[in-house]
Scaffold this motif. Structure first.
Motif, PDB file in Angstrom:
ATOM      1  N   SER A  56       0.831  -1.211   0.000  1.00 14.78           N
ATOM      2  CA  SER A  56       0.000   0.000   0.000  1.00 14.78           C
ATOM      3  C   SER A  56       0.859   1.252   0.000  1.00 14.78           C
ATOM      4  O   SER A  56       0.574   2.210  -0.730  1.00 14.78           O
ATOM      5  CB  SER A  56      -0.927   0.007   1.218  1.00 14.78           C
ATOM      6  N   ALA A  57       1.910   1.247   0.806  1.00 14.04           N
ATOM      7  CA  ALA A  57       2.807   2.404   0.849  1.00 14.04           C
ATOM      8  C   ALA A  57       3.471   2.621  -0.508  1.00 14.04           C
ATOM      9  O   ALA A  57       3.576   3.760  -0.984  1.00 14.04           O
ATOM     10  CB  ALA A  57       3.858   2.219   1.939  1.00 14.04           C
ATOM     11  N   LEU A  58       3.880   1.536  -1.155  1.00 13.34           N
ATOM     12  CA  LEU A  58       4.512   1.658  -2.475  1.00 13.34           C
ATOM     13  C   LEU A  58       3.520   2.187  -3.509  1.00 13.34           C
ATOM     14  O   LEU A  58       3.858   3.089  -4.285  1.00 13.34           O
ATOM     15  CB  LEU A  58       5.085   0.311  -2.919  1.00 13.34           C
ATOM     16  N   GLU A  59       2.321   1.660  -3.515  1.00 17.10           N
ATOM     17  CA  GLU A  59       1.310   2.137  -4.462  1.00 17.10           C
ATOM     18  C   GLU A  59       1.036   3.625  -4.254  1.00 17.10           C
ATOM     19  O   GLU A  59       0.940   4.387  -5.218  1.00 17.10           O
ATOM     20  CB  GLU A  59       0.016   1.343  -4.298  1.00 17.10           C
ATOM     21  N   ASP A  60       0.930   4.027  -2.994  1.00 15.41           N
ATOM     22  CA  ASP A  60       0.616   5.426  -2.708  1.00 15.41           C
ATOM     23  C   ASP A  60       1.775   6.360  -3.026  1.00 15.41           C
ATOM     24  O   ASP A  60       1.562   7.462  -3.532  1.00 15.41           O
ATOM     25  CB  ASP A  60       0.162   5.576  -1.263  1.00 15.41           C
ATOM     26  N   ALA A 105      12.129   1.283 -12.804  1.00 14.52           N
ATOM     27  CA  ALA A 105      13.323   1.563 -11.999  1.00 14.52           C
ATOM     28  C   ALA A 105      12.976   2.435 -10.792  1.00 14.52           C
ATOM     29  O   ALA A 105      13.475   2.199  -9.685  1.00 14.52           O
ATOM     30  CB  ALA A 105      14.387   2.242 -12.850  1.00 14.52           C
ATOM     31  N   ALA A 106      12.135   3.426 -11.001  1.00 17.91           N
ATOM     32  CA  ALA A 106      11.716   4.286  -9.885  1.00 17.91           C
ATOM     33  C   ALA A 106      10.940   3.470  -8.858  1.00 17.91           C
ATOM     34  O   ALA A 106      11.165   3.604  -7.647  1.00 17.91           O
ATOM     35  CB  ALA A 106      10.860   5.439 -10.401  1.00 17.91           C
ATOM     36  N   LYS A 107      10.066   2.618  -9.332  1.00 19.59           N
ATOM     37  CA  LYS A 107       9.275   1.788  -8.429  1.00 19.59           C
ATOM     38  C   LYS A 107      10.167   0.836  -7.648  1.00 19.59           C
ATOM     39  O   LYS A 107       9.997   0.668  -6.437  1.00 19.59           O
ATOM     40  CB  LYS A 107       8.223   1.009  -9.218  1.00 19.59           C
ATOM     41  N   ALA A 108      11.147   0.254  -8.304  1.00 22.23           N
ATOM     42  CA  ALA A 108      12.073  -0.655  -7.631  1.00 22.23           C
ATOM     43  C   ALA A 108      12.883   0.091  -6.575  1.00 22.23           C
ATOM     44  O   ALA A 108      13.098  -0.426  -5.465  1.00 22.23           O
ATOM     45  CB  ALA A 108      12.995  -1.320  -8.647  1.00 22.23           C
ATOM     46  N   TYR A 109      13.334   1.287  -6.889  1.00 21.87           N
ATOM     47  CA  TYR A 109      14.116   2.084  -5.951  1.00 21.87           C
ATOM     48  C   TYR A 109      13.291   2.411  -4.707  1.00 21.87           C
ATOM     49  O   TYR A 109      13.768   2.262  -3.576  1.00 21.87           O
ATOM     50  CB  TYR A 109      14.592   3.364  -6.636  1.00 21.87           C
ATOM     51  N   ALA A 114       5.106   5.463   8.588  1.00 31.45           N
ATOM     52  CA  ALA A 114       6.572   5.435   8.648  1.00 31.45           C
ATOM     53  C   ALA A 114       7.161   4.911   7.345  1.00 31.45           C
ATOM     54  O   ALA A 114       8.173   5.432   6.856  1.00 31.45           O
ATOM     55  CB  ALA A 114       7.033   4.574   9.825  1.00 31.45           C
ATOM     56  N   LEU A 115       6.541   3.896   6.773  1.00 30.62           N
ATOM     57  CA  LEU A 115       7.037   3.343   5.507  1.00 30.62           C
ATOM     58  C   LEU A 115       6.849   4.338   4.365  1.00 30.62           C
ATOM     59  O   LEU A 115       7.742   4.504   3.526  1.00 30.62           O
ATOM     60  CB  LEU A 115       6.331   2.017   5.199  1.00 30.62           C
ATOM     61  N   LEU A 116       5.713   5.010   4.354  1.00 32.10           N
ATOM     62  CA  LEU A 116       5.464   6.024   3.334  1.00 32.10           C
ATOM     63  C   LEU A 116       6.471   7.171   3.467  1.00 32.10           C
ATOM     64  O   LEU A 116       7.018   7.641   2.472  1.00 32.10           O
ATOM     65  CB  LEU A 116       4.034   6.546   3.445  1.00 32.10           C
ATOM     66  N   ALA A 117       6.741   7.574   4.688  1.00 31.78           N
ATOM     67  CA  ALA A 117       7.705   8.653   4.919  1.00 31.78           C
ATOM     68  C   ALA A 117       9.109   8.251   4.467  1.00 31.78           C
ATOM     69  O   ALA A 117       9.837   9.064   3.900  1.00 31.78           O
ATOM     70  CB  ALA A 117       7.714   9.039   6.397  1.00 31.78           C
ATOM     71  N   ALA A 118       9.473   6.998   4.705  1.00 36.30           N
ATOM     72  CA  ALA A 118      10.795   6.527   4.276  1.00 36.30           C
ATOM     73  C   ALA A 118      10.949   6.632   2.766  1.00 36.30           C
ATOM     74  O   ALA A 118      11.997   7.037   2.261  1.00 36.30           O
ATOM     75  CB  ALA A 118      11.013   5.088   4.730  1.00 36.30           C
ATOM     76  N   ALA A 119       9.900   6.294   2.045  1.00 36.44           N
ATOM     77  CA  ALA A 119       9.944   6.404   0.586  1.00 36.44           C
ATOM     78  C   ALA A 119       9.866   7.867   0.146  1.00 36.44           C
ATOM     79  O   ALA A 119      10.584   8.283  -0.767  1.00 36.44           O
ATOM     80  CB  ALA A 119       8.817   5.593  -0.036  1.00 36.44           C
ATOM     81  N   ALA A 120       9.022   8.645   0.803  1.00 35.15           N
ATOM     82  CA  ALA A 120       8.866  10.057   0.437  1.00 35.15           C
ATOM     83  C   ALA A 120      10.180  10.812   0.611  1.00 35.15           C
ATOM     84  O   ALA A 120      10.486  11.716  -0.179  1.00 35.15           O
ATOM     85  CB  ALA A 120       7.765  10.698   1.272  1.00 35.15           C
ATOM     86  N   ASP A 121      10.959  10.424   1.612  1.00 37.12           N
ATOM     87  CA  ASP A 121      12.258  11.060   1.829  1.00 37.12           C
ATOM     88  C   ASP A 121      13.184  10.864   0.637  1.00 37.12           C
ATOM     89  O   ASP A 121      14.142  11.617   0.466  1.00 37.12           O
ATOM     90  CB  ASP A 121      12.930  10.503   3.083  1.00 37.12           C
ATOM     91  N   GLN A 122      12.925   9.856  -0.160  1.00 37.73           N
ATOM     92  CA  GLN A 122      13.787   9.531  -1.300  1.00 37.73           C
ATOM     93  C   GLN A 122      13.213   9.973  -2.646  1.00 37.73           C
ATOM     94  O   GLN A 122      13.823   9.712  -3.689  1.00 37.73           O
ATOM     95  CB  GLN A 122      14.069   8.024  -1.326  1.00 37.73           C
ATOM     96  N   LEU A 123      12.059  10.623  -2.638  1.00 38.42           N
ATOM     97  CA  LEU A 123      11.460  11.047  -3.905  1.00 38.42           C
ATOM     98  C   LEU A 123      12.382  11.956  -4.705  1.00 38.42           C
ATOM     99  O   LEU A 123      12.520  11.779  -5.916  1.00 38.42           O
ATOM    100  CB  LEU A 123      10.128  11.761  -3.658  1.00 38.42           C
ATOM    101  N   GLN A 124      13.000  12.917  -4.045  1.00 36.46           N
ATOM    102  CA  GLN A 124      13.887  13.832  -4.770  1.00 36.46           C
ATOM    103  C   GLN A 124      15.056  13.076  -5.371  1.00 36.46           C
ATOM    104  O   GLN A 124      15.468  13.337  -6.497  1.00 36.46           O
ATOM    105  CB  GLN A 124      14.372  14.945  -3.827  1.00 36.46           C
ATOM    106  N   ALA A 125      15.591  12.107  -4.636  1.00 36.23           N
ATOM    107  CA  ALA A 125      16.709  11.314  -5.143  1.00 36.23           C
ATOM    108  C   ALA A 125      16.305  10.526  -6.369  1.00 36.23           C
ATOM    109  O   ALA A 125      17.036  10.465  -7.350  1.00 36.23           O
ATOM    110  CB  ALA A 125      17.225  10.381  -4.051  1.00 36.23           C
ATOM    111  N   VAL A 126      15.135   9.925  -6.322  1.00 34.01           N
ATOM    112  CA  VAL A 126      14.698   9.126  -7.466  1.00 34.01           C
ATOM    113  C   VAL A 126      14.455  10.013  -8.681  1.00 34.01           C
ATOM    114  O   VAL A 126      14.766   9.635  -9.794  1.00 34.01           O
ATOM    115  CB  VAL A 126      13.456   8.266  -7.089  1.00 34.01           C
ATOM    116  N   MET A 127      13.955  11.199  -8.447  1.00 29.54           N
ATOM    117  CA  MET A 127      13.705  12.128  -9.554  1.00 29.54           C
ATOM    118  C   MET A 127      15.034  12.556 -10.197  1.00 29.54           C
ATOM    119  O   MET A 127      15.140  12.626 -11.408  1.00 29.54           O
ATOM    120  CB  MET A 127      12.952  13.362  -9.058  1.00 29.54           C
ATOM    121  N   SER A 128      16.047  12.814  -9.391  1.00 33.82           N
ATOM    122  CA  SER A 128      17.324  13.238  -9.944  1.00 33.82           C
ATOM    123  C   SER A 128      18.055  12.090 -10.629  1.00 33.82           C
ATOM    124  O   SER A 128      18.752  12.294 -11.617  1.00 33.82           O
ATOM    125  CB  SER A 128      18.204  13.867  -8.863  1.00 33.82           C
ATOM    126  N   LEU A 129      17.868  10.874 -10.143  1.00 30.35           N
ATOM    127  CA  LEU A 129      18.483   9.708 -10.785  1.00 30.35           C
ATOM    128  C   LEU A 129      17.910   9.462 -12.176  1.00 30.35           C
ATOM    129  O   LEU A 129      18.600   8.987 -13.074  1.00 30.35           O
ATOM    130  CB  LEU A 129      18.286   8.452  -9.934  1.00 30.35           C
TER     131      LEU A 129
END
Length: 70
Positions: free
Chosen positions: A14-18, A31-35, A53-68
């Motif tokens: 659910s966290a990944l889908e959201d 690749a973004a989904k896998a990351y 907490a899981l959603l926040a962990a992924a959200a913290d990495q959104l900028q990184a995935v966008m730049s990658l």
């Protein structure tokens, strides 16, 4: 490798889908989904078990995935 119970696996899915809904369509690649899935898995392996907490962990990495993917 950690073992996750079925309930936690569903929370992680659910966290990944959201979080993928927050990724712009042009960047929503496998690749973004896998990351982001890896971010969620790492957080769960470190003891984070609730959705927020899981959603926040992924959200913290959104900028990184966008730049990658840029």
């Amino acid at each position: 490798m950690p073992q996750f119970d079925p309930e936690l696996i569903q929370v992680m899915k659910s966290a990944l889908e959201d979080i993928m809904m927050r990724v712009p369509l042009e960047s929503a690649t496998p690749a973004a989904k896998a990351y982001l899935a890896e971010c969620i898995l790492k957080a769960a392996a470190q003891g984070q078990t609730n959705y927020d907490a899981l959603l926040a962990a992924a959200a913290d990495q959104l900028q990184a995935v966008m730049s990658l993917l840029a």
